[in-house]
Write an enzyme that holds these catalytic residues in place. Structure first.
Site, PDB file in Angstrom:
ATOM      1  N   ASN A  56       0.870  -1.171   0.000  1.00  0.00           N
ATOM      2  CA  ASN A  56       0.000   0.000   0.000  1.00  0.00           C
ATOM      3  C   ASN A  56       0.913   1.228   0.000  1.00  0.00           C
ATOM      4  OD1 ASN A  56      -1.799   2.056   0.440  1.00  0.00           O
ATOM      5  ND2 ASN A  56      -2.412   1.400   2.498  1.00  0.00           N
ATOM      6  N   SER A  80       3.412  -1.962  10.529  1.00  0.00           N
ATOM      7  CA  SER A  80       4.856  -2.040  10.775  1.00  0.00           C
ATOM      8  C   SER A  80       5.431  -3.425  10.494  1.00  0.00           C
ATOM      9  CB  SER A  80       5.186  -1.589  12.207  1.00  0.00           C
ATOM     10  OG  SER A  80       4.798  -0.239  12.399  1.00  0.00           O
TER      11      SER A  80
HETATM   12  P1  13P Z   1       3.031   0.498   7.804  1.00  0.00           P
HETATM   13  O1  13P Z   1       3.548  -0.784   7.217  1.00  0.00           O
HETATM   14  O2  13P Z   1       3.780   1.701   7.328  1.00  0.00           O
HETATM   15  O3  13P Z   1       2.896   0.432   9.291  1.00  0.00           O
HETATM   16  O4  13P Z   1       1.549   0.716   7.230  1.00  0.00           O
HETATM   17  C1  13P Z   1       0.639  -0.335   7.333  1.00  0.00           C
HETATM   18  C2  13P Z   1      -0.546   0.039   6.542  1.00  0.00           C
HETATM   19  O5  13P Z   1      -1.280   0.940   6.912  1.00  0.00           O
HETATM   20  C3  13P Z   1      -0.797  -0.692   5.289  1.00  0.00           C
HETATM   21  O6  13P Z   1      -2.068  -0.444   4.813  1.00  0.00           O
END
Ligand code: 13P
Length: 274
Positions: A13, A216
């Site tokens: 994403n 994360s």
């Molecule tokens: P991060 O991997 O940056 O924490 O984001 C997760 C996320 O919101 C994917 O849709």
């Protein structure tokens, strides 16, 4: 039936990041590996880069997804993008109900359900994000939130026989972009619970619907998370903007998929609803 039926899926994403130049570079680096991925991979760029991504990815095994759609089919909806428009650009997936949409754009469960119906009507597979805030977890409301968010969408899709096209992404809000990942056991517990919520609608679908973990996820924690019996892949934010990090998460998923296919019987856990 169980985990061995669910192909591992890793979704990037990109959120509201990138430029034509960085998107080209990222596509080049990720696309170069696309014939040896070993699991299903999807990238979700901002709308304006879908065409560029469609052109480049059409020669690869990487599928295209988008980050949102309108809850309406067409018409006077300035700024919105419909599900059929995304299908026109060969999108196969669409993210729905991301916590950033729920928080920054006031999207409620019913909006997410209406969007899911638009998605399946256009032939797109909805990836519906669910997850509790830190406060909801601390006050013991995690299951209540997951049950409600999953249930409203499952209800809408089950009605039209579309439950099988659903993917759920468990994204605890406190783990998104924070560098704090849910432990493998906390995530597994939530995933098993979500699967049980789906089983209220269809036992078969609950075993086939993939449930991704997001929040994360990085190369150094991916393998442990992805090894959990009810974690079928990852929804990756920050790490998906770095080709090396993204591909190393893909490798972790692919390695586990190879092991899973050799393992019998299913390791999917049971879970008792409170
Ligand atoms: P991060 O991997 O940056 O924490 O984001 C997760 C996320 O919101 C994917 O849709």
């Amino acid at each position: 039936m169980g985990a061995e039926l669910r192909r591992k899926l890793v979704v990037g994403n990109w959120k509201m990041n990138g430029s034509r130049q960085t998107v080209r570079a990222l596509l080049g680096a990720v696309g170069a590996r696309s014939k040896t991925l070993g699991c299903e991979v999807v990238v979700c760029p901002p709308f304006v880069y879908l065409d560029l991504c469609d052109v480049v990815l059409s020669a690869t095994d990487i599928a295209l997804g988008a980050q949102d759609i309108s809850e309406h089919a067409s018409g006077a909806r300035t700024g919105d993008v419909s599900a059929t428009m995304l299908a026109d650009f060969h999108c196969r997936y669409v993210l729905l109900g991301h916590s950033e949409r729920r928080t920054c754009h006031g999207e409620c469960d019913d909006t997410v359900a209406r969007k899911a119906l638009q998605a399946v009507a256009a032939g797109l597979s909805p990836i519906v994000c669910v997850g509790e805030t830190r406060e909801e977890r601390q006050t013991g409301r995690t299951y209540e939130v997951l049950s409600r968010q999953t249930g409203v969408v499952a209800d809408a899709l089950a009605d039209g026989g579309h439950l099988m096209s659903l993917t759920v992404a468990y994204e605890p809000v406190w783990a998104i972009g924070s560098g704090v990942t849910a432990t493998a056991s906390v995530a597994q517990d939530a995933h098993a619970f979500i699967r049980q919520c789906l089983a209220r609608y269809s036992a078969t679908a609950s075993q086939r619907v993939r449930i991704l973990y997001g929040g994360s996820m990085k190369p150094d924690n991916a393998a442990e998370l992805l090894a959990m019996p009810d974690i079928d892949g990852g929804l990756i934010g920050g790490a998906s903007l770095d080709a090396q990090q993204f591909l190393s998460i893909v490798d972790a998923a692919a390695g586990l998929e190879a092991v899973q296919q050799e393992t019998e019987p299913s390791r999917t856990s049971s879970f008792t609803l409170p």
